[in-house]
Enzyme design. Sequence first.
Site, mmCIF file in Angstrom:
data_model
loop_
_atom_site.group_PDB
_atom_site.id
_atom_site.type_symbol
_atom_site.label_atom_id
_atom_site.label_comp_id
_atom_site.label_asym_id
_atom_site.label_seq_id
_atom_site.Cartn_x
_atom_site.Cartn_y
_atom_site.Cartn_z
ATOM 1 N N SER A 1 15.325 -28.646 23.169
ATOM 2 C CA SER A 1 14.810 -27.314 22.812
ATOM 3 C C SER A 1 15.460 -26.220 23.660
ATOM 4 C CB SER A 1 13.284 -27.263 22.920
ATOM 5 O OG SER A 1 12.870 -27.287 24.257
ATOM 6 N N HIS B 1 14.261 -26.418 35.694
ATOM 7 C CA HIS B 1 13.184 -27.319 36.111
ATOM 8 C C HIS B 1 11.849 -26.716 35.661
ATOM 9 C CE1 HIS B 1 11.341 -30.448 38.512
ATOM 10 N NE2 HIS B 1 10.480 -29.542 38.946
HETATM 11 C C1 GAR Z 1 12.460 -29.206 29.927
HETATM 12 O O1 GAR Z 1 11.107 -28.896 30.087
HETATM 13 C C2 GAR Z 1 13.185 -29.175 31.247
HETATM 14 O O2 GAR Z 1 12.704 -28.189 32.114
HETATM 15 C C3 GAR Z 1 12.858 -30.541 31.789
HETATM 16 O O3 GAR Z 1 13.001 -31.394 30.687
HETATM 17 C C4 GAR Z 1 12.605 -30.677 29.515
HETATM 18 C C5 GAR Z 1 13.690 -30.865 28.486
HETATM 19 O O4 GAR Z 1 13.265 -30.324 27.270
HETATM 20 N N1 GAR Z 1 13.722 -30.892 32.863
HETATM 21 C C6 GAR Z 1 13.294 -31.585 33.895
HETATM 22 O O5 GAR Z 1 12.162 -32.018 33.998
HETATM 23 C C7 GAR Z 1 14.342 -31.811 34.984
HETATM 24 N N2 GAR Z 1 13.733 -32.240 36.184
HETATM 25 P P1 GAR Z 1 14.306 -29.995 26.130
HETATM 26 O O6 GAR Z 1 15.164 -31.253 25.926
HETATM 27 O O7 GAR Z 1 13.462 -29.692 24.940
HETATM 28 O O8 GAR Z 1 15.137 -28.818 26.561
#
Ligand code: GAR
Length: 202
Positions: free
Chosen positions: A13, A105
């Site tokens: 996302s 993060h």
């Molecule tokens: C996001 O919330 C990002 O901040 C987190 O993973 C999710 C990925 O969502 N990252 C971490 O936790 C890194 N430590 P997405 O694939 O929908 O962008």
Amino acid sequence: MLKLAVFVSGRGSNLKAILNSPNLKELIDVKAVISNKIDCPAFKIAREYSIGTYCLGKDDNCIAYNELSNFLVSLEIDLVVLAGFLKMIPSDMVRTFKNRIINIHPALLPSFGGEGMYGMNVHKAVFNSSAQVSGASVHFVDESYDTGKIIAQKCVDISDVETPEEIAGRVLIVEHKLLPYVLEKFARNKIIIGKNRIRIIN
Ligand code: GAR
């Protein structure tokens, strides 16, 4: 144009938020989307935008971790964006791309970071701490998890939440604004790296 490689592990996302951001249209060029998970939904998003997808790992058709730096250099990547990428970045790549790898993060660092702190693990820890605010942080990547200098943060009020999932939903909305904002500042050379602090100028 700022040439980006976006690293992902899952849903994608944040990748989509970057690709859909009207402010970034003329400023960035996403050259590659790279993942340790060959079948992640984020790859589907990348292909919809005709962006090359590359898997990481030991399989024959993947890029090995020790070849990653050379691969990114060959694509002339200016900035690497970790958008939900959950593996450690190899040290040689951190050195080659010093101050050119950023991570988003889903909490207010330096709290609630470190190994194992990703996705819902973060939101559960925030929930159980009874913290009244959470938010998103964008920071430079160094050789350990979530310890690089913080570039930008945005808070959300979570004083009335009843579940970690509610925190995740509120933080994600903020992430989708914060990451494009930081990328716009990078593309416009508005990020000043000082000795101790990072400053964003208008
Ligand atoms: C996001 O919330 C990002 O901040 C987190 O993973 C999710 C990925 O969502 N990252 C971490 O936790 C890194 N430590 P997405 O694939 O929908 O962008």
